[in-house]
Design a protein around this motif. Structure first.
Motif, PDB file in Angstrom:
ATOM      1  N   GLY A   1     -11.883   7.934  -5.968  1.00 48.06           N
ATOM      2  CA  GLY A   1     -10.825   8.361  -5.078  1.00 48.06           C
ATOM      3  C   GLY A   1     -10.370   9.783  -5.375  1.00 48.06           C
ATOM      4  O   GLY A   1     -10.241  10.615  -4.474  1.00 48.06           O
TER       5      GLY A   1
ATOM      6  N   ARG B   1      -8.620   5.320  -9.312  1.00 50.48           N
ATOM      7  CA  ARG B   1     -10.067   5.222  -9.421  1.00 50.48           C
ATOM      8  C   ARG B   1     -10.687   6.620  -9.398  1.00 50.48           C
ATOM      9  O   ARG B   1     -10.227   7.508  -8.656  1.00 50.48           O
TER      10      ARG B   1
ATOM     11  N   THR C   1      -8.382   4.771  -0.206  1.00 50.59           N
ATOM     12  CA  THR C   1      -7.406   5.744  -0.707  1.00 50.59           C
ATOM     13  C   THR C   1      -6.748   6.439   0.487  1.00 50.59           C
ATOM     14  O   THR C   1      -7.354   7.311   1.118  1.00 50.59           O
TER      15      THR C   1
ATOM     16  N   THR D   1       0.844  -1.190   0.000  1.00 50.23           N
ATOM     17  CA  THR D   1       0.000   0.000   0.000  1.00 50.23           C
ATOM     18  C   THR D   1       0.880   1.241   0.000  1.00 50.23           C
ATOM     19  O   THR D   1       1.701   1.423   0.909  1.00 50.23           O
TER      20      THR D   1
ATOM     21  N   THR E   1     -10.333  -0.026   5.765  1.00 51.74           N
ATOM     22  CA  THR E   1     -10.918  -0.713   4.611  1.00 51.74           C
ATOM     23  C   THR E   1     -11.984  -1.713   5.052  1.00 51.74           C
ATOM     24  O   THR E   1     -13.071  -1.801   4.456  1.00 51.74           O
TER      25      THR E   1
ATOM     26  N   HIS F   1      -4.943   1.666   7.705  1.00 54.75           N
ATOM     27  CA  HIS F   1      -5.544   1.592   6.368  1.00 54.75           C
ATOM     28  C   HIS F   1      -6.327   0.294   6.192  1.00 54.75           C
ATOM     29  O   HIS F   1      -7.465   0.313   5.676  1.00 54.75           O
TER      30      HIS F   1
ATOM     31  N   TYR G   1     -13.502   6.007   3.230  1.00 50.41           N
ATOM     32  CA  TYR G   1     -13.294   4.975   2.219  1.00 50.41           C
ATOM     33  C   TYR G   1     -14.601   4.532   1.554  1.00 50.41           C
ATOM     34  O   TYR G   1     -14.598   4.037   0.426  1.00 50.41           O
TER      35      TYR G   1
ATOM     36  N   SER H   1      -2.010   4.977  -3.459  1.00 51.21           N
ATOM     37  CA  SER H   1      -2.978   3.909  -3.743  1.00 51.21           C
ATOM     38  C   SER H   1      -4.394   4.481  -3.799  1.00 51.21           C
ATOM     39  O   SER H   1      -4.766   5.343  -2.991  1.00 51.21           O
ATOM     40  N   GLY H   2      -5.179   3.991  -4.742  1.00 55.03           N
ATOM     41  CA  GLY H   2      -6.565   4.424  -4.865  1.00 55.03           C
ATOM     42  C   GLY H   2      -6.779   5.594  -5.810  1.00 55.03           C
ATOM     43  O   GLY H   2      -7.919   5.888  -6.188  1.00 55.03           O
ATOM     44  N   LEU H   3      -5.699   6.250  -6.208  1.00 56.53           N
ATOM     45  CA  LEU H   3      -5.857   7.398  -7.114  1.00 56.53           C
ATOM     46  C   LEU H   3      -6.044   6.975  -8.566  1.00 56.53           C
ATOM     47  O   LEU H   3      -6.182   7.831  -9.447  1.00 56.53           O
TER      48      LEU H   3
END
Length: 440
Positions: free
Chosen positions: A14, A11, A118, A3, A78, A74, A112, A7-9
């Motif tokens: 996010g 999408r 993210t 992670t 999640t 994190h 989240y 991470s998540g950017l």
């Protein structure tokens, strides 16, 4: 899968949520700047944001991935998000296993839910909290200055200095752009004390409700500190308000006589309720010492509670000591935190003299115990949950933040004396001009 901060950017949700938080943060900062009379407070708020962003870039470039603690938060955030959107009862107990810390898990879970897992969403929340803290500390300084009846010039200067100190101290900036609870904890403690000052000056129900809400949220995020601050603020408010009564000295003496033996018993009962009896404190500090390279020497499962406090209290107040320093990175962080703490502590102690009878802040001296009692309680609280310098570097800023208004008064008063002395020197020399420091 590793992670990272980014991470998540990949999408849309996010990135969209992050942009919404950025716009919301700007609005919150604009509203928060109205807490103080001088609109210039936005300058240290922007400077603090710039410093935090710089630290974030350094973390992304130098490390890329979240550290162990951040990865844990994190992953729990999640799972919390999954429980909020799906029926996964098997994982529900996993999320709540962090007793006394679950508030931060669910806060991350809510973020989240909106933007997916993210990490930068949690970081953005911390940066918003940092900006709010700057405004809140400045407001505390203004309230104390108003009570003291000092000049507008000195008030504005002290308020701005408080803002700049809060914005620029590395002990705050290091932790803000990380997926940790530090920024939210510091904000809630500063809000509690600020509103308590307001309550003492303008007795009404609204400040009391805000204090209760802030303490409840703090206890949800970090239980031990929430309990410590709550007990301290209750006692401090009683002490301060009784000090404004007709027979102030007598009432305060009675309160002290009753409270000195009662507080340890009350604290013992409260700690028992939240599962922190003496064995738990000994075990926690010993474990934190033995599992970290920066552990406090002398802590072990066979140590008595008295010995624990003899080891931890001095280190919370003045550690790490010179003979404990080494070349490890965690000790460098501890040294940076110590430098910030000693700077604020020493100047605050110098400022306390200004509250004496006949001095600059004498009219506000009845409010001084509110800050000092809370600081003492937090030092005691940290001594029960800290066993290594890595953890202390993250926790001690919660005490540092409370002393910044006092430190700002000393810097403000000293700079005014410098200005006065410089003006007198310039006047005696005729047309010479001297550039002076501009804090406002």
């Amino acid at each position: 899968m590793e992670t990272t901060y980014l991470s998540g950017l990949d999408r849309v949700e996010g990135v969209a949520t992050l942009l919404i938080m950025a716009l919301g943060g700007a609005l919150v900062a604009a509203l928060a700047s109205r807490l103080v009379r001088t609109s210039k407070i936005i300058r240290p708020m922007l400077l603090g944001l710039a410093l935090d962003t710089l630290v974030l870039f350094v973390l992304i470039i130098a490390f890329g991935s979240l550290d162990a603690d951040a990865r844990l938060w994190h992953s729990l955030g999640t799972v919390a998000a999954q429980n909020l959107t799906e029926d996964i009862s098997a994982q529900y107990s996993t999320v709540l296993s962090k007793e006394g810390k679950e508030g931060y898990i669910w806060i991350l879970g809510l973020l989240y839910v909106a933007g997916g897992p993210t990490p930068l969403l949690g970081v953005a929340l911390n940066l918003i909290a940092r900006g709010l803290t700057i405004a809140v500390v400045a407001r505390t300084t203004q309230e104390l200055a108003d009570e003291a009846g000092i000049s507008k010039k000195l008030t504005d200067r002290s308020v701005m200095i408080a803002g700049y100190i809060t914005a620029l101290l590395p002990c705050f900036a290091i932790w803000a752009p990380q997926l940790l609870r530090e920024s939210l904890t510091v904000l809630l403690i500063s809000v509690t004390v600020c509103v308590a000052v307001v309550l003492c000056r303008k007795r009404s129900v609204v400040p009391l409700l805000v204090i209760i809400a802030a303490l409840a949220l703090l206890a949800w995020i970090r239980q031990t500190l929430g309990v410590s601050v709550g007990i301290a603020v209750i006692f401090a408010l009683l002490f301060v308000l009784l000090g404004r009564s007709l027979h102030a000295r007598m009432f305060r003496m009675i309160l002290t006589i009753v409270a000195v033996p009662a507080i340890p018993l009350l604290l013992q009962q409260v700690l028992a309720i939240i599962g922190m009896e003496s064995d738990s404190i000994i075990g926690t500090t010993a474990d934190l010492s033995e599992t970290a390279s920066s552990g406090f020497p002398g802590l072990s499962d066979g140590t008595s509670l008295t010995t624990v406090f003899l080891i931890t209290v001095p280190r919370v107040i003045a550690g790490p000591f010179p003979w404990e320093m080494n070349g490890e990175f965690v000790m460098l962080l501890a040294f940076i935190d110590l430098a910030c703490w000693l700077l604020v502590l020493s100047t605050s102690l110098l400022a306390v003299r200004l509250f004496r009878e006949g001095k600059l802040l004498a009219r506000a001296n009845w409010m001084l115990p509110l800050v000092l009692i809370t600081v003492a309680a937090l030092v005691l609280g940290l001594s029960m949950i800290t066993g290594n310098y890595g953890l202390l570097a993250r926790f001690r800023p919660t005490v540092t933040i409370l002393l910044i208004p006092l430190s700002a008064f000393w810097f403000g008063h000293s700079s005014m004396l410098y200005d006065t002395g410089a003006s007198a020197t310039v006047g005696s020399r005729g047309s010479a001009k001297l550039a002076t420091l501009r804090w406002d």
